[in-house]
Write an enzyme that holds these catalytic residues in place. Sequence first.
Site, PDB file in Angstrom:
ATOM      1  N   TYR A 141      34.452 -56.563   4.542  1.00  0.00           N
ATOM      2  CA  TYR A 141      34.581 -57.980   4.201  1.00  0.00           C
ATOM      3  C   TYR A 141      33.695 -58.876   5.047  1.00  0.00           C
ATOM      4  O   TYR A 141      33.420 -60.009   4.659  1.00  0.00           O
ATOM      5  CB  TYR A 141      36.029 -58.454   4.407  1.00  0.00           C
ATOM      6  CG  TYR A 141      37.006 -58.085   3.330  1.00  0.00           C
ATOM      7  CD1 TYR A 141      36.951 -56.862   2.680  1.00  0.00           C
ATOM      8  CD2 TYR A 141      38.013 -58.961   2.972  1.00  0.00           C
ATOM      9  CE1 TYR A 141      37.870 -56.527   1.717  1.00  0.00           C
ATOM     10  CE2 TYR A 141      38.940 -58.636   2.002  1.00  0.00           C
ATOM     11  CZ  TYR A 141      38.864 -57.417   1.381  1.00  0.00           C
ATOM     12  OH  TYR A 141      39.783 -57.091   0.423  1.00  0.00           O
ATOM     13  N   LYS A 191      36.761 -42.654   5.711  1.00  0.00           N
ATOM     14  CA  LYS A 191      35.909 -41.880   4.797  1.00  0.00           C
ATOM     15  C   LYS A 191      34.813 -41.238   5.649  1.00  0.00           C
ATOM     16  O   LYS A 191      33.614 -41.414   5.412  1.00  0.00           O
ATOM     17  CB  LYS A 191      35.342 -42.821   3.713  1.00  0.00           C
ATOM     18  CG  LYS A 191      34.597 -42.130   2.581  1.00  0.00           C
ATOM     19  CD  LYS A 191      35.492 -41.382   1.598  1.00  0.00           C
ATOM     20  CE  LYS A 191      34.645 -40.626   0.586  1.00  0.00           C
ATOM     21  NZ  LYS A 191      35.464 -39.818  -0.352  1.00  0.00           N
ATOM     22  N   ASP A 224      40.424 -41.240  -0.134  1.00  0.00           N
ATOM     23  CA  ASP A 224      40.695 -40.839  -1.525  1.00  0.00           C
ATOM     24  C   ASP A 224      41.956 -39.977  -1.599  1.00  0.00           C
ATOM     25  O   ASP A 224      42.829 -40.182  -2.440  1.00  0.00           O
ATOM     26  CB  ASP A 224      39.479 -40.146  -2.177  1.00  0.00           C
ATOM     27  CG  ASP A 224      38.828 -39.082  -1.303  1.00  0.00           C
ATOM     28  OD1 ASP A 224      39.218 -38.930  -0.127  1.00  0.00           O
ATOM     29  OD2 ASP A 224      37.905 -38.391  -1.799  1.00  0.00           O
ATOM     30  N   ASP A 248      43.602 -53.043   2.092  1.00  0.00           N
ATOM     31  CA  ASP A 248      43.879 -53.968   0.977  1.00  0.00           C
ATOM     32  C   ASP A 248      44.288 -53.165  -0.257  1.00  0.00           C
ATOM     33  O   ASP A 248      45.310 -53.429  -0.893  1.00  0.00           O
ATOM     34  CB  ASP A 248      42.615 -54.790   0.699  1.00  0.00           C
ATOM     35  CG  ASP A 248      42.812 -55.771  -0.454  1.00  0.00           C
ATOM     36  OD1 ASP A 248      43.853 -56.443  -0.491  1.00  0.00           O
ATOM     37  OD2 ASP A 248      41.911 -55.847  -1.319  1.00  0.00           O
ATOM     38  N   ASP A 252      48.360 -52.485  -2.052  1.00  0.00           N
ATOM     39  CA  ASP A 252      48.717 -52.880  -3.429  1.00  0.00           C
ATOM     40  C   ASP A 252      49.237 -51.656  -4.183  1.00  0.00           C
ATOM     41  O   ASP A 252      50.214 -51.731  -4.928  1.00  0.00           O
ATOM     42  CB  ASP A 252      47.511 -53.471  -4.186  1.00  0.00           C
ATOM     43  CG  ASP A 252      47.464 -55.006  -4.131  1.00  0.00           C
ATOM     44  OD1 ASP A 252      47.863 -55.578  -3.095  1.00  0.00           O
ATOM     45  OD2 ASP A 252      47.026 -55.631  -5.116  1.00  0.00           O
TER      46      ASP A 252
HETATM   47  C1  IPM Z   1      44.922 -60.039   0.234  1.00  0.00           C
HETATM   48  C2  IPM Z   1      43.918 -60.534  -0.780  1.00  0.00           C
HETATM   49  C3  IPM Z   1      42.681 -61.048  -0.064  1.00  0.00           C
HETATM   50  C4  IPM Z   1      42.052 -59.860   0.647  1.00  0.00           C
HETATM   51  C5  IPM Z   1      41.627 -61.755  -0.935  1.00  0.00           C
HETATM   52  C6  IPM Z   1      42.232 -62.823  -1.795  1.00  0.00           C
HETATM   53  C7  IPM Z   1      40.541 -62.336  -0.082  1.00  0.00           C
HETATM   54  O1  IPM Z   1      43.615 -59.543  -1.705  1.00  0.00           O
HETATM   55  O2  IPM Z   1      45.331 -60.836   1.100  1.00  0.00           O
HETATM   56  O3  IPM Z   1      45.335 -58.885   0.154  1.00  0.00           O
HETATM   57  O4  IPM Z   1      41.335 -59.071   0.031  1.00  0.00           O
HETATM   58  O5  IPM Z   1      42.269 -59.734   1.846  1.00  0.00           O
HETATM   59 MN    MN Z   2      44.930 -57.809  -1.560  1.00  0.00          MN
END
Ligand code: IPM
Ligand code: MN
Length: 357
Positions: A141, A191, A224, A248, A252
């Site tokens: 990032y 990785k 992976d 990230d 999720d």
């Molecule tokens: C999170 C979000 C953010 C990230 C985005 C919106 C910049 O996905 O807080 O998980 O990738 O960190």
């Molecule tokens: Mn996120």
Amino acid sequence: MHAKIVLLPGDGIGPEVVAQGERVLRAVAQKFGHSLTFTTCPIGGCAIDEFGDPLPEQTLTACRDADAILLGAVGGPKWDDPTAKTRPEVGLLKIRKELGLFANLRPIFVSPYLVSSSPLRPEIVAGTDILFFRELTGGLYFGESGKKTNPDGSETAYSTMIYSTHEIERIVRLAGQAARGRKKRVTSVDKANVLEVSRLWRRVFERVMKDEFPDVQYENVLVDAMAMYLVARPKSFDVVVTENMFGDILTDEGSQLPGSLGMLPSASIGASGPGLYEPIHGSAPDIAGKGIANPLATILAVAMLLRHSLKLESEAAAIEQAVDRVLAQGHRTADLAAGGPSIGTTEMGGLVLAELA
Ligand code: IPM
Ligand code: MN
Ligand code: NAD
């Protein structure tokens, strides 16, 4: 105690869920005799609309001066034009960087009452209790990036993943310390079979664990394979530490262990200064304005705020227990109801308040 709280509701469902987080925070403060002051500031798309800047100076100043920050979410289709001058997400990345919030703690805990909400089989998810440490101010990032138009008119763009020793050491240390208070196991995800930056990550991880945490077991897993193990045997993980983008994505994915993105809170902390607390989900444009978003991730983020920034453990635990009792009673927002009866955002917040009282 007295503390200054900054609220950053943001966009989409952000204001809806932060309103419930604020209610719960006010109620806990009253119950336990603390005095909190609240300031609300713009961030993200709404700040672009008002100030042309996703992180206006006055928002950043208020945050620096706070004891803790509660954020909803930023972003949405309105600000998604790829040629726009700036984006809501820039505001979020900037506040993390400016406040030095290098560690993003993302607990993935499956309450016994949510085992049946997961799309995965009960025997796989029951008992899951993982604490992710997502590195938050480095990696893919924040590495050098750029784009150019080639002589033939085609375009080239690049983003780079970059880490230095001290950035890896400090997040690994937090993970190691957390493991000591848990099951004493740390999994580092990288990785290293492909990326040079991951080979540095792995070397530093192993050195810190060997030298500073001889009492903690550790292992390396490739990202992976981790994506697969996380849904195949989530119970086998305790503390997980990983790069910004890997964390990230994996968290999720991990939200499907308790069954919804609307259940996972997070804490972003640095070496000093205020922490920032937020649900891991985004602004959910598909359900924004409908009053049906699950506020529990934000309410659980309030518990993390009390625990980590204000050192109020009993207050934090009171919220977590109230949430668990509401779930035990069978109340569900639509994301967890599997088409069955469901309640709205404000109702869910109200039930948590009632349990607290
Ligand atoms: C999170 C979000 C953010 C990230 C985005 C919106 C910049 O996905 O807080 O998980 O990738 O960190
Ligand atoms: Mn996120
Ligand atoms: P999202 O997390 O907003 O939503 C993904 C799915 O999960 C959607 O179907 C949504 O309805 C559902 N969902 C999320 N939170 C929920 C909740 N509390 N209750 C019920 N359902 C919930 O991800 P997305 O749709 O990919 O992104 C939308 C926008 O949010 C984008 O602009 C993105 O950049 C932004 N975003 C912001 C943050 C943040 O501010 N921290 C995090 C992730 C995404």
